[in-house]
Motif scaffolding. Structure first.
Motif, PDB file in Angstrom:
ATOM      1  N   SER A 140       0.856  -1.195   0.000  1.00 55.68           N
ATOM      2  CA  SER A 140       0.000   0.000   0.000  1.00 55.68           C
ATOM      3  C   SER A 140       0.887   1.239   0.000  1.00 55.68           C
ATOM      4  CB  SER A 140      -0.891   0.034   1.237  1.00 55.68           C
ATOM      5  OG  SER A 140      -0.083   0.265   2.370  1.00 55.68           O
ATOM      6  N   ILE A 141       0.282   2.367  -0.369  1.00 55.61           N
ATOM      7  CA  ILE A 141       1.020   3.644  -0.387  1.00 55.61           C
ATOM      8  C   ILE A 141       1.422   4.037   1.040  1.00 55.61           C
ATOM      9  CG2 ILE A 141       0.802   6.112  -0.882  1.00 55.61           C
ATOM     10  CD1 ILE A 141      -1.102   5.353  -3.208  1.00 55.61           C
ATOM     11  N   ASN A 397      -3.715   0.527  -9.511  1.00 55.85           N
ATOM     12  CA  ASN A 397      -4.681  -0.424  -8.949  1.00 55.85           C
ATOM     13  C   ASN A 397      -5.833   0.300  -8.253  1.00 55.85           C
ATOM     14  OD1 ASN A 397      -3.833  -2.980  -9.739  1.00 55.85           O
ATOM     15  ND2 ASN A 397      -2.370  -3.176  -8.057  1.00 55.85           N
ATOM     16  N   ILE A 398      -5.527   1.403  -7.584  1.00 59.51           N
ATOM     17  CA  ILE A 398      -6.593   2.134  -6.867  1.00 59.51           C
ATOM     18  C   ILE A 398      -7.554   2.764  -7.878  1.00 59.51           C
ATOM     19  CG2 ILE A 398      -7.056   4.114  -5.358  1.00 59.51           C
ATOM     20  CD1 ILE A 398      -4.474   3.394  -3.822  1.00 59.51           C
ATOM     21  N   SER A 399      -7.026   3.264  -8.974  1.00 53.01           N
ATOM     22  CA  SER A 399      -7.910   3.820 -10.011  1.00 53.01           C
ATOM     23  C   SER A 399      -8.826   2.726 -10.554  1.00 53.01           C
ATOM     24  CB  SER A 399      -7.066   4.434 -11.136  1.00 53.01           C
ATOM     25  OG  SER A 399      -7.899   4.832 -12.198  1.00 53.01           O
ATOM     26  N   TYR A 400      -8.243   1.560 -10.807  1.00 57.66           N
ATOM     27  CA  TYR A 400      -9.042   0.422 -11.299  1.00 57.66           C
ATOM     28  C   TYR A 400     -10.099   0.010 -10.278  1.00 57.66           C
ATOM     29  CZ  TYR A 400     -10.094  -4.536 -11.921  1.00 57.66           C
ATOM     30  OH  TYR A 400     -10.740  -5.748 -12.009  1.00 57.66           O
ATOM     31  N   ARG A 401      -9.698  -0.139  -9.016  1.00 61.13           N
ATOM     32  CA  ARG A 401     -10.624  -0.660  -7.991  1.00 61.13           C
ATOM     33  C   ARG A 401     -11.712   0.355  -7.630  1.00 61.13           C
ATOM     34  NH1 ARG A 401      -7.018  -2.880  -3.202  1.00 61.13           N
ATOM     35  NH2 ARG A 401      -8.963  -3.892  -2.548  1.00 61.13           N
ATOM     36  N   ALA A 410      -0.680  16.273  -3.086  1.00 60.75           N
ATOM     37  CA  ALA A 410       0.557  16.068  -2.317  1.00 60.75           C
ATOM     38  C   ALA A 410       0.474  16.706  -0.933  1.00 60.75           C
ATOM     39  CB  ALA A 410       1.747  16.630  -3.081  1.00 60.75           C
ATOM     40  N   SER A 411      -0.269  17.810  -0.804  1.00 60.52           N
ATOM     41  CA  SER A 411      -0.305  18.474   0.499  1.00 60.52           C
ATOM     42  C   SER A 411      -1.137  17.665   1.498  1.00 60.52           C
ATOM     43  CB  SER A 411      -0.871  19.888   0.375  1.00 60.52           C
ATOM     44  OG  SER A 411      -2.199  19.800  -0.113  1.00 60.52           O
ATOM     45  N   ARG A 412      -2.135  16.935   0.999  1.00 54.80           N
ATOM     46  CA  ARG A 412      -2.965  16.148   1.910  1.00 54.80           C
ATOM     47  C   ARG A 412      -2.591  14.671   1.913  1.00 54.80           C
ATOM     48  NH1 ARG A 412      -8.706  18.190  -0.237  1.00 54.80           N
ATOM     49  NH2 ARG A 412      -9.590  16.757   1.284  1.00 54.80           N
ATOM     50  N   GLN A 413      -1.681  14.295   1.030  1.00 56.54           N
ATOM     51  CA  GLN A 413      -1.272  12.891   0.951  1.00 56.54           C
ATOM     52  C   GLN A 413      -2.459  11.988   0.670  1.00 56.54           C
ATOM     53  OE1 GLN A 413       1.874  12.249   0.491  1.00 56.54           O
ATOM     54  NE2 GLN A 413       2.606  11.429   2.406  1.00 56.54           N
ATOM     55  N   ASN A 414      -3.354  12.449  -0.180  1.00 57.10           N
ATOM     56  CA  ASN A 414      -4.471  11.583  -0.556  1.00 57.10           C
ATOM     57  C   ASN A 414      -5.025  12.005  -1.913  1.00 57.10           C
ATOM     58  OD1 ASN A 414      -6.200  13.760  -0.202  1.00 57.10           O
ATOM     59  ND2 ASN A 414      -6.953  13.062   1.791  1.00 57.10           N
ATOM     60  N   PHE A 415      -6.140  11.426  -2.298  1.00 56.39           N
ATOM     61  CA  PHE A 415      -6.734  11.739  -3.597  1.00 56.39           C
ATOM     62  C   PHE A 415      -7.855  12.766  -3.452  1.00 56.39           C
ATOM     63  CE2 PHE A 415      -4.970   7.390  -4.006  1.00 56.39           C
ATOM     64  CZ  PHE A 415      -4.063   7.625  -5.021  1.00 56.39           C
ATOM     65  N   GLY A 416      -7.638  13.766  -2.607  1.00 58.99           N
ATOM     66  CA  GLY A 416      -8.592  14.865  -2.453  1.00 58.99           C
ATOM     67  C   GLY A 416      -9.909  14.374  -1.889  1.00 58.99           C
ATOM     68  N   LEU A 424      -8.403   3.257  -0.039  1.00 59.48           N
ATOM     69  CA  LEU A 424      -7.467   2.191  -0.435  1.00 59.48           C
ATOM     70  C   LEU A 424      -5.993   2.589  -0.241  1.00 59.48           C
ATOM     71  CD1 LEU A 424      -9.389   1.098  -3.663  1.00 59.48           C
ATOM     72  CD2 LEU A 424      -9.274  -0.140  -1.487  1.00 59.48           C
ATOM     73  N   ILE A 425      -5.764   3.722   0.396  1.00 65.73           N
ATOM     74  CA  ILE A 425      -4.371   4.174   0.593  1.00 65.73           C
ATOM     75  C   ILE A 425      -3.701   3.442   1.759  1.00 65.73           C
ATOM     76  CG2 ILE A 425      -2.957   6.168   1.290  1.00 65.73           C
ATOM     77  CD1 ILE A 425      -4.950   7.951  -0.209  1.00 65.73           C
ATOM     78  N   THR A 426      -4.483   3.218   2.813  1.00 66.91           N
ATOM     79  CA  THR A 426      -3.924   2.642   4.051  1.00 66.91           C
ATOM     80  C   THR A 426      -4.639   1.337   4.386  1.00 66.91           C
ATOM     81  OG1 THR A 426      -3.705   4.916   4.827  1.00 66.91           O
ATOM     82  CG2 THR A 426      -3.356   3.190   6.470  1.00 66.91           C
TER      83      THR A 426
END
Ligand SMILES: NC(=O)c1ccc[n+]([C@@H]2O[C@H](COP(=O)([O-])OP(=O)(O)OC[C@H]3O[C@@H](n4cnc5c(N)ncnc54)[C@H](O)[C@@H]3O)[C@@H](O)[C@H]2O)c1
Length: 438
Positions: A140-141, A397-401, A410-416, A424-426
């Protein structure tokens, strides 16, 4: 190739930089004097772990001090192989925590399935061991991010098993791409049309065999009943343990354009499409067919895999193509060639027929790790490089799932605001295991 400082120094790059900037620099003491032996141990005695161990043991002054596996049969067979190879009788362990308590061990190779990499690596760093961790760096990321922090905070030498980084063949290919001879590179295509990647035949759940500590094999992953066709070797097609062909092979292939094109952060966006189109009856959760696009300002990167096919592109079943204004460089582990591009009825550059590569990069990567254990320098594939390749694979994989196009914040370390993707990040660790907080 970006240096650690460059990678971490620009706020527009991955935000992990912000949290790592204050950590201790690499350089904590090696446990070995330059002339001393290196006492190495392996956690996870499967095909790749054993291959890695043997590449280390072939080098002078390397001693196998410990072996660990949760499968007693594999552990015994690994011990027999080591004894046959060099007469050594390492201490055997089922629980890696006991192995890490052994002060005589300088360095640990992690050859477990991907869902274990982070915990074992972080605990090994905390125990003062240097680490060779197989790729993908983690499943995972978020785990990859913790691992970068652990390596730097505890000043350990950590080599990630993207062995191409130690290969002269790949260094030459990257140098050619960076020479500018191909002209403006507009696209890099990565493809893996392998004769595997479709999992094993579906079978009923059953009772774990007596030689296996199945609880310890699952570790932080959610509980699932035992099924032999989700276990050794084929765990990579189940999301809780691996990421399918994209994170398995993808990190190797993604690593090369990220290196050659000097990519240091997230793309502008990522979009994936695919499915289990051909093998629904197999024990498989990951996609047997997948296409991913990564957008950059003035070029695109694409990944495609077709599990269970040997028919690829450019007469190869897997590889990559750097498509420039003057020509296309096609490469895989077996070699590379140049295909000229025609413009105004003229070829801009000469074709270069296939250049064969006889080199396996695994041993060179082990040698590089051993050298760095002594010199305390960064190895050929640092945690930041391992992070980047795994980050790209996991984003695909996260885009697919999630079925969504992704943009990394980048500032929030996530996909907004994309909740499905953020989820699916953690990974959620199963008690008593906890994702290390550093
Ligand atoms: N660099 C490369 O080219 C390359 C190639 C293949 C595999 N790999 C990587 O190597 C790793 C291992 O892959 P593999 O194909 O050998 O898998 P495998 O399933 O054959 O072997 C994994 C071993 O780890 C053991 N294990 C599981 N949990 C454990 C724990 N908690 N403690 C100790 N042992 C544990 C298993 O019992 C098994 O023996 C994976 O991360 C994979 O992605 C890298």
């Amino acid at each position: 190739m970006p240096t650690r400082r460059q990678f971490l120094g620009d706020s527009s790059r991955l935000a992990l930089a912000a949290s790592i900037g204050t950590l201790l620099p690499l350089g904590a003491q090696s446990r070995t004097a330059p002339s001393d032996k290196v006492r190495i141990a392996l956690v996870g005695c499967g095909g790749m772990g054993m291959g890695d161990l043997e590449n280390h043991l072939k080098q002078p002054g390397v001693v196998c001090a410990g072996l660990c596996d949760v499968d007693q049969k594999r552990l015994e067979s690994a011990a027999a192989r080591v004894e046959k190879m060099n007469g050594q009788k390492p201490t055997l362990y089922k629980d890696f925590r006991k192995l890490l308590e052994n002060k005589d061990i300088d360095a640990v190779i992690i050859g477990t399935p991907d869902h274990w990499h982070c915990l074992i690596m972080v605990m090994a760093c905390q125990a003062g061991k240097d680490v060779y961790v197989e790729k993908p760096m983690a499943n995972s990321i978020a785990e990859c991010e913790v691992m970068v922090k652990a390596a730097r905070r505890y000043g350990r030498v950590v080599q990630v098993g993207q062995q191409q980084r130690s290969g002269k063949n790949w260094q030459e290919i990257v140098a050619f791409v960076q020479s500018g001879k191909l002209g403006k590179i507009r696209q890099v295509r990565l493809f893996g049309h392998f004769d595997y990647g479709m999992g094993a035949p579906r079978i009923e759940n059953s009772t774990p065999p007596s030689e296996l500590d199945y609880e310890l094999w699952l570790g932080p992953a959610p509980f699932s009943p035992y099924n032999a066709n989700r276990l050794h070797g084929v765990w990579r097609h189940q999301w809780h343990y691996g990421g399918g062909l994209l994170s398995d092979w993808g990190v190797h292939l993604l690593d090369i354009p990220l290196w050659a094109m000097k990519v240091e952060g997230a793309p502008q966006w990522v979009n994936a499409a695919g499915g289990i189109f051909v093998y629904p009856e197999r024990q498989i959760e990951t996609a047997d067919t997948l296409n991913v696009s990564y957008a950059f300002e003035d070029w695109t990167l694409t990944w495609e895999h077709i599990g269970g096919s040997q028919t690829g592109l450019y007469n190869r079943n897997y590889g990559m193509a750097f498509i420039g204004a003057n020509g296309t460089l096609v490469a895989n582990r077996e070699g590379w060639e140049l295909l000229p591009v025609m413009r105004d009825n003229k070829y801009i550059m000469e074709a270069l027929p296939p250049q064969k590569s006889a080199e396996s990069n695994h041993e060179a990567h082990a040698i590089n790790f051993l050298e760095c254990i002594k010199s305390r320098k960064d190895p050929a594939c640092t945690v930041e490089m391992g992070y980047l390749a795994a980050f790209y694979a996991h984003m695909g994989n996260i885009s697919y799932r999630s079925g969504t196009r992704l943009k990394w914040d980048a500032s929030r370390q996530n996909f907004g605001e994309n909740k499905a993707a953020n989820a699916l990040i953690t990974p959620e660790y199963r008690a008593p295991w906890e994702l290390p907080k550093l």
